[in-house]
Design a protein around this motif. Structure first.
Motif, short mmCIF file in Angstrom:
data_model
loop_
_atom_site.label_atom_id
_atom_site.label_comp_id
_atom_site.label_asym_id
_atom_site.label_seq_id
_atom_site.Cartn_x
_atom_site.Cartn_y
_atom_site.Cartn_z
N ALA A 8 0.83 -1.20 0.00
CA ALA A 8 0.00 0.00 0.00
C ALA A 8 0.87 1.26 0.00
N HIS A 9 1.94 1.24 0.80
CA HIS A 9 2.86 2.38 0.84
C HIS A 9 3.52 2.59 -0.51
N TYR A 10 3.91 1.50 -1.14
CA TYR A 10 4.50 1.56 -2.48
C TYR A 10 3.52 2.19 -3.47
N GLU A 11 2.25 1.78 -3.39
CA GLU A 11 1.24 2.31 -4.31
C GLU A 11 0.97 3.77 -4.04
N ILE A 12 0.95 4.16 -2.77
CA ILE A 12 0.74 5.57 -2.43
C ILE A 12 1.87 6.43 -2.99
N MET A 13 3.12 5.92 -2.89
CA MET A 13 4.25 6.66 -3.43
C MET A 13 4.12 6.81 -4.94
N ARG A 14 3.62 5.77 -5.61
CA ARG A 14 3.42 5.86 -7.05
C ARG A 14 2.36 6.91 -7.38
N ILE A 15 1.31 6.95 -6.58
CA ILE A 15 0.24 7.92 -6.81
C ILE A 15 0.78 9.34 -6.70
N PHE A 16 1.56 9.59 -5.67
CA PHE A 16 2.07 10.94 -5.44
C PHE A 16 3.17 11.32 -6.43
N ARG A 17 3.83 10.31 -7.01
CA ARG A 17 4.85 10.61 -8.03
C ARG A 17 4.22 10.97 -9.37
N GLU A 18 3.03 10.42 -9.63
CA GLU A 18 2.35 10.68 -10.90
C GLU A 18 1.29 11.75 -10.69
N ARG A 19 1.60 12.96 -11.12
CA ARG A 19 0.72 14.09 -10.84
C ARG A 19 -0.64 13.94 -11.51
N VAL A 20 -0.65 13.36 -12.70
CA VAL A 20 -1.93 13.19 -13.39
C VAL A 20 -2.84 12.24 -12.61
N LEU A 21 -2.29 11.13 -12.14
CA LEU A 21 -3.07 10.17 -11.36
C LEU A 21 -3.54 10.79 -10.05
N LEU A 22 -2.68 11.57 -9.41
CA LEU A 22 -3.05 12.24 -8.17
C LEU A 22 -4.21 13.20 -8.41
N ALA A 23 -4.13 13.93 -9.54
CA ALA A 23 -5.22 14.85 -9.87
C ALA A 23 -6.51 14.11 -10.18
N ILE A 24 -6.40 12.97 -10.87
CA ILE A 24 -7.59 12.18 -11.19
C ILE A 24 -8.28 11.70 -9.92
N LEU A 25 -7.51 11.29 -8.94
CA LEU A 25 -8.09 10.73 -7.71
C LEU A 25 -8.70 11.78 -6.81
N PHE A 26 -8.05 12.95 -6.70
CA PHE A 26 -8.48 13.91 -5.68
C PHE A 26 -9.02 15.22 -6.24
N ILE A 27 -8.56 15.63 -7.42
CA ILE A 27 -8.98 16.92 -7.95
C ILE A 27 -10.18 16.79 -8.88
N VAL A 28 -10.13 15.77 -9.75
CA VAL A 28 -11.19 15.62 -10.75
C VAL A 28 -12.57 15.42 -10.12
N PRO A 29 -12.74 14.53 -9.12
CA PRO A 29 -14.08 14.39 -8.51
C PRO A 29 -14.61 15.71 -7.95
N LEU A 31 -13.64 18.72 -8.88
CA LEU A 31 -13.86 19.62 -10.01
C LEU A 31 -15.18 19.32 -10.70
N TYR A 32 -15.45 18.03 -10.96
CA TYR A 32 -16.70 17.64 -11.60
C TYR A 32 -17.90 17.99 -10.72
N ALA A 33 -17.79 17.69 -9.43
CA ALA A 33 -18.90 17.98 -8.53
C ALA A 33 -19.18 19.48 -8.47
N SER A 34 -18.12 20.29 -8.47
CA SER A 34 -18.29 21.74 -8.45
C SER A 34 -18.94 22.22 -9.74
N MET A 35 -18.51 21.64 -10.86
CA MET A 35 -19.08 22.03 -12.15
C MET A 35 -20.57 21.67 -12.22
N PHE A 36 -20.90 20.44 -11.81
CA PHE A 36 -22.30 20.03 -11.80
C PHE A 36 -23.11 20.91 -10.85
N GLY A 37 -22.49 21.24 -9.70
CA GLY A 37 -23.18 22.07 -8.73
C GLY A 37 -23.49 23.46 -9.27
#
Length: 399
Positions: A8-29, A31-37
């Motif tokens: 799990a720690h290894y996967e978390i490090m991968r997530i934080f190293r890949e900015r696009v994936l990090l944005a998909i997981l935490f920013i995109v939801p 962003l979409y919810a705000s846009m729909f709102g």
């Protein structure tokens, strides 16, 4: 447990190293919810653009115009004064509805003859059409009743006599569950749940395919770590992130978008946990069996629109062909969306959503089982690639 936490720690490090994936997981939801709102923040459709063509230009016809001007449901555009203007306005979108008062309106009214006011509305948008028709009925029914009362009063009838005549038959109307006809309550959470499903599937769906493309998946297959630990370790960060987003977007929906969210908090959380578990399990299975990230992305993005449209959330399932209905019943989103709406909008208890919860439990059990027991197929190591490390605690925190 140490092996799971290491993965799990290894996967978390991968997530934080890949900015696009990090944005998909935490920013995109978010962003979409705000846009729909922002799209549905008004919740109730009012101030429908209206053009009025007064061909009579009498005191009586101006009373009709005033009735439409004095309601917040319509916004009268003075630029429309002829039938040609009305046609042009409907075509270019200046107005969405129109009222045409005939030239002999006051004359027929004085002779107590039947007179008709033409009302037209743009049916190309069903939301505009449904609300405009309702608003027309409200304004004209009120105006007609007031006119009738004034006429009877002119005949010398007392207020009590007028009331007795007009109230011979009366009715009351109640709207349950969504009395304001809030479109945000109707559609917003369906879009949010679909967003969470797609982001969750995409995030987990790229975990193994990414390792395959980097020739590091072989190390997981060769390590002395059972499949179930690999699955839990790889999926745990995404499970936590998705459930965090579920709670966050529920709060945003209730606090800022004014979506009606009632019912048992425990049942809301249970639905979210089951749905989240299914999503990460399916995403992991897809990632194991698909050869690369491109295919995963293509297929997961393709399924979102048909699942939402045919799920019965935006269009009644009773009016969807039986074949499609049965197919969509195999999708977790259909059961999640139905259960969530019954719980949060209708405020129904466990007895009414027990079948939905049971289906989600069975789906969660089946998908989790296949994810926990995925085949560890060994392949010959690449000529140039990472060395195989079969230590019990691989991969470690320093990887």
């Amino acid at each position: 447990m140490k092996q799971i936490l290491n993965i799990a720690h290894y996967e978390i490090m991968r997530i934080f190293r890949e900015r696009v994936l990090l944005a998909i997981l935490f920013i995109v939801p978010l962003l979409y919810a705000s846009m729909f709102g922002l799209v549905y923040v008004s919740a109730i459709l009012q101030h429908v653009p209206l053009g009025i063509v007064d061909l009579d230009h009498s005191q009586e016809s101006r009373a009709v115009v005033s009735a439409f001007e004095n309601t917040s449901n319509f916004e009268v555009f003075p630029q429309v004064s002829t039938y040609v203007d009305l046609e042009a306005g409907m075509k270019n979108g200046l107005v969405r509805a129109g009222v045409v008062i005939p030239a002999d309106y006051s004359q027929k009214l004085a002779q107590h003859q039947l007179t008709q006011i033409l009302t037209v509305y743009d049916g190309s948008n069903l939301i505009y059409g449904f609300n405009t028709r309702k608003y027309f009925q409200q304004v004209l029914n009120t105006f007609s009743a007031d006119h009738t009362a004034a006429y009877l009063s002119g005949l010398g009838m007392t207020k009590r006599e007028i009331t007795n005549v007009m109230d011979t038959v009366s009715y009351s109307m109640e709207v349950w569950y969504n009395p304001t006809f809030s479109y945000a309550t109707f559609i917003y959470m369906g879009l949010v749940l679909m967003t969470l499903q797609q982001i969750g599937l995409l995030g987990v769906g790229l975990t193994v395919t990414r390792e395959k493309e980097e020739n590091s998946w072989l190390q997981f297959l060769c390590a002395a770590v059972p499949q179930w630990k690999i699955f839990i370790g790889k999926a745990l960060p995404y499970f936590i992130a998705n459930f965090f987003n579920y709670g966050l977007l529920l709060w945003i929906a209730a606090r800022f978008v004014n979506v009606k969210i009632e019912g048992s908090v425990g049942l809301i959380l249970l639905l979210g946990l089951l749905f989240d578990l299914i999503v990460v399990s399916v995403g992991f299975i897809v990632s194991v069996y698909f050869p690369n990230s491109l295919l995963v992305t293509r297929y997961l993005m393709l399924i979102s629109v048909p699942i939402f449209v045919a799920s019965g959330y935006s269009w009644p399932s009773t009016h969807i062909p039986a074949v499609i209905n049965k197919l969509l019943r195999t999708m977790p989103y259909t059961w999640m969306a139905e259960g969530f709406r019954l719980l949060t909008v209708k405020n129904l208890g466990f007895d009414y959503i027990a079948d939905k919860i049971m289906v989600l439990i069975l789906m969660a059990a089946a998908t989790t089982f296949f994810a926990l027991t995925f085949p560890k197929r060994r392949k010959p190591p690449a000529q140039i690639g990472p060395a195989v490390n079969s230590a019990l605690d691989y991969p470690n925190k320093n990887f």
